[in-house]
Design an enzyme around this catalytic site. Sequence first.
Site, PDB file in Angstrom:
ATOM      1  N   CYS A  40       0.805  -1.217   0.000  1.00 54.37           N
ATOM      2  CA  CYS A  40       0.000   0.000   0.000  1.00 54.37           C
ATOM      3  C   CYS A  40       0.843   1.275   0.000  1.00 54.37           C
ATOM      4  O   CYS A  40       1.394   1.637  -1.018  1.00 54.37           O
ATOM      5  CB  CYS A  40      -0.971  -0.030   1.184  1.00 54.37           C
ATOM      6  SG  CYS A  40      -2.381   1.086   1.002  1.00 54.37           S
ATOM      7  N   HIS A  88      -3.744  -6.237   1.889  1.00 55.69           N
ATOM      8  CA  HIS A  88      -3.537  -6.355   3.332  1.00 55.69           C
ATOM      9  C   HIS A  88      -4.108  -7.707   3.762  1.00 55.69           C
ATOM     10  O   HIS A  88      -4.287  -8.616   2.978  1.00 55.69           O
ATOM     11  CB  HIS A  88      -4.272  -5.224   4.063  1.00 55.69           C
ATOM     12  CG  HIS A  88      -3.803  -3.863   3.670  1.00 55.69           C
ATOM     13  ND1 HIS A  88      -2.617  -3.332   4.107  1.00 55.69           N
ATOM     14  CD2 HIS A  88      -4.365  -2.911   2.868  1.00 55.69           C
ATOM     15  CE1 HIS A  88      -2.472  -2.107   3.607  1.00 55.69           C
ATOM     16  NE2 HIS A  88      -3.515  -1.828   2.853  1.00 55.69           N
ATOM     17  N   ARG A 111     -12.907   5.297  -2.304  1.00 52.48           N
ATOM     18  CA  ARG A 111     -12.075   4.333  -1.597  1.00 52.48           C
ATOM     19  C   ARG A 111     -12.368   2.937  -2.144  1.00 52.48           C
ATOM     20  O   ARG A 111     -13.520   2.511  -2.219  1.00 52.48           O
ATOM     21  CB  ARG A 111     -12.324   4.385  -0.100  1.00 52.48           C
ATOM     22  CG  ARG A 111     -11.269   3.640   0.681  1.00 52.48           C
ATOM     23  CD  ARG A 111     -10.957   4.292   2.030  1.00 52.48           C
ATOM     24  NE  ARG A 111      -9.668   3.849   2.521  1.00 52.48           N
ATOM     25  CZ  ARG A 111      -8.521   4.476   2.327  1.00 52.48           C
ATOM     26  NH1 ARG A 111      -8.511   5.613   1.660  1.00 52.48           N
ATOM     27  NH2 ARG A 111      -7.386   4.010   2.798  1.00 52.48           N
TER      28      ARG A 111
END
Length: 253
Positions: free
Chosen positions: A108, A205, A142
Amino acid sequence: MSHVIPGSPAVTHNNGKSLRILQLYPQDMNIYGDWGNTLALARRAYKHGFEVEILDHNPGQSFPADVDIVLGGGGQDSGQSVIQDDLHANAGTLNQLAEDGAPMLVICGLYQLFGKEFRTREGEVLRGISIFDAHTVGGEERLIGNIVEDSEEFGTVIGFENHSGLTYLGEGCKPFARVSKGEGNNQSDEYEGARVHNVIGTYLHGSLLPKNPAIADYLIAKAAERKYGSFEPAAIDDSLVEKARASASSRPR
């Protein structure tokens, strides 16, 4: 700071050889549990017969010498601003390690800063260190949810994405995987992450490595081959991991 995995290895395939794992900026770039990647990698290396030392590097500290694997996590834009000067102070070392074949996994925020630049929605430009031929721009939406990808090298890759940055790869950079469920690098192609040398950049993640031991084994193998010239893997029972992967891949986005 360093953390030593205590005890003797559970197997002796690699004759007590050691690996040094470096965490980049765990104080500022670890808001999505990316420390879990370090723990999973250390335990995996331990099962393969390696003694393991975990090292931390935070802004203002001397960069450790003789590291074998580099891991970096995600963080907010503010965290990226905090580490930016120190990252550039050590850019030459990190680029040399990458070119020399040191395996790295950056998630990220550090994935973005391993590219050429990250231009935020507010117009701030965070310069990257150009290990990847890639650039990132801040998006309005997002991109968040479970993600499943297909990789020629690692098979099905499972994780969780949570980012608003949109990353675009240049001609000199290969993607990490092709997305089968989720968004990936951006909303205009079907790829996710980046690959160059033995460096992997990704938005996944979750943490990534506990659910994807093939990637952990890749990092360990490349580190061992670079340091010792060979790698002899142990036979590891991944039946519980496969059950976890099946459960994770079946969850709705």
